[in-house]
Design a protein around this motif. Structure first.
Motif, mmCIF file in Angstrom:
data_model
loop_
_atom_site.group_PDB
_atom_site.id
_atom_site.type_symbol
_atom_site.label_atom_id
_atom_site.label_comp_id
_atom_site.label_asym_id
_atom_site.label_seq_id
_atom_site.Cartn_x
_atom_site.Cartn_y
_atom_site.Cartn_z
ATOM 1 N N ARG A 281 0.867 -1.169 0.147
ATOM 2 C CA ARG A 281 -0.048 -0.201 0.046
ATOM 3 C C ARG A 281 0.830 1.179 -0.015
ATOM 4 N N ASN A 282 1.910 1.170 0.896
ATOM 5 C CA ASN A 282 2.752 2.474 0.874
ATOM 6 C C ASN A 282 3.477 2.584 -0.485
ATOM 7 N N TYR A 283 3.953 1.373 -1.315
ATOM 8 C CA TYR A 283 4.612 1.820 -2.504
ATOM 9 C C TYR A 283 3.627 2.339 -3.593
ATOM 10 N N VAL A 284 2.290 1.646 -3.550
ATOM 11 C CA VAL A 284 1.236 2.551 -4.319
ATOM 12 C C VAL A 284 1.142 3.846 -4.139
ATOM 13 N N ARG A 285 1.115 4.138 -2.666
ATOM 14 C CA ARG A 285 0.795 5.669 -2.269
ATOM 15 C C ARG A 285 2.018 6.484 -3.017
ATOM 16 N N HIS A 286 3.115 6.159 -2.562
ATOM 17 C CA HIS A 286 4.355 7.110 -2.736
ATOM 18 C C HIS A 286 5.020 6.860 -4.279
ATOM 19 N N ALA A 287 4.954 5.780 -4.917
ATOM 20 C CA ALA A 287 5.660 5.736 -6.108
ATOM 21 C C ALA A 287 4.709 5.812 -7.343
ATOM 22 N N VAL A 288 3.292 5.570 -6.862
ATOM 23 C CA VAL A 288 2.453 5.632 -8.110
ATOM 24 C C VAL A 288 1.555 6.675 -7.974
ATOM 25 N N MET A 289 0.637 6.720 -7.092
ATOM 26 C CA MET A 289 -0.027 7.929 -6.684
ATOM 27 C C MET A 289 0.460 9.232 -6.761
#
Length: 236
Positions: A72-80
């Motif tokens: 979830r944190n990867y999606v938040r910082h690297a994608v979103m």
């Protein structure tokens, strides 16, 4: 009440897409799930931060939120984060998508509930779905019908469980069975599907206060009963 917000909802949808979800996954986080209510879902993180700054509110940031080894944190910082800076109203667009998916599933479940009236209730533990009904439903819709019959319309199934049953519906051979859980099995007959549900045993659990049973003073007895008595008081 939980503090999930619109950004959390978008993260959830993206992770569902990554897992290969169907339309269910596009619903994101439900506004209410039983006694759990999420009143901030329509507000973005930016909206909440503005409110915090305006009113000078104190808050706590979980240190684990920066750990990108967590999906979830990867999606938040690297994608979103980079996506949000390049796309206007991205959060609102996904919120709208989430609501459309929710409305579509709700309507589909209503139709399935109406069609379930055509299912023959042979007895309390056996339901028969005749081919006349099967012919008008897709394998995915058949899965929804089975979920409804089992009383699990509002319970999310894991993808592998959904896909296994959907594949089985596409080409079942006469006499083949599929075990759905410990109590429910579905059988392909010549001109119908038969859903068999094992009879559940009802057990009454009583807690008695006895001083002679150790330092806590309690013992438990189990007694088989015919009819369950349910107390609506959550503190009992």
């Amino acid at each position: 009440l939980t503090a999930h917000h619109a950004n959390d909802n978008l993260e959830t949808i993206l992770m569902h897409l990554d897992d290969g979800c169907g339309v269910e996954g596009l619903r994101g986080i439900p506004k209410q799930n039983g006694a759990i209510i999420r009143p901030l879902l329509k507000f973005s993180r930016n909206d909440i931060e503005k409110y915090i700054r305006h009113h000078g509110l104190r808050y706590v940031e979980d240190d684990s939120n920066s750990d990108t080894s967590i999906k979830r944190n990867y999606v938040r910082h690297a994608v979103m984060k980079p996506w949000v800076t390049q796309t206007v109203d991205l959060i609102d667009r996904f919120n709208d998508l989430s609501q459309k998916a929710t409305d579509a599933i709700k309507r589909m479940n209503q139709l399935i509930a109406e069609l379930s009236e055509q299912v023959e209730m042979k007895d309390d533990h056996q339901k028969i779905i005749h081919d006349d009904l099967v012919k008008i439903l897709s394998p995915s819709q058949m899965v929804r019908l089975i979920k409804h019959i089992m009383g699990e319309t509002n319970i999310s199934w894991r993808r592998h469980r959904w896909e296994e049953l959907s594949r089985w519906f596409k080409s079942p051979t006469i006499g083949s069975k599929l075990k759905l859980n410990e109590q429910v099995t579905i059988l392909r007959d010549r001109d119908c599907f038969i859903l068999n549900q094992k009879k559940s045993k009802i057990v009454n659990i009583s807690v008695h206060d006895h001083g002679q049973f150790g330092s806590d003073g309690y013992s438990i007895s189990l007694n088989k009963i015919k009819i369950a008595s349910i107390d609506s008081n959550p503190f009992h």
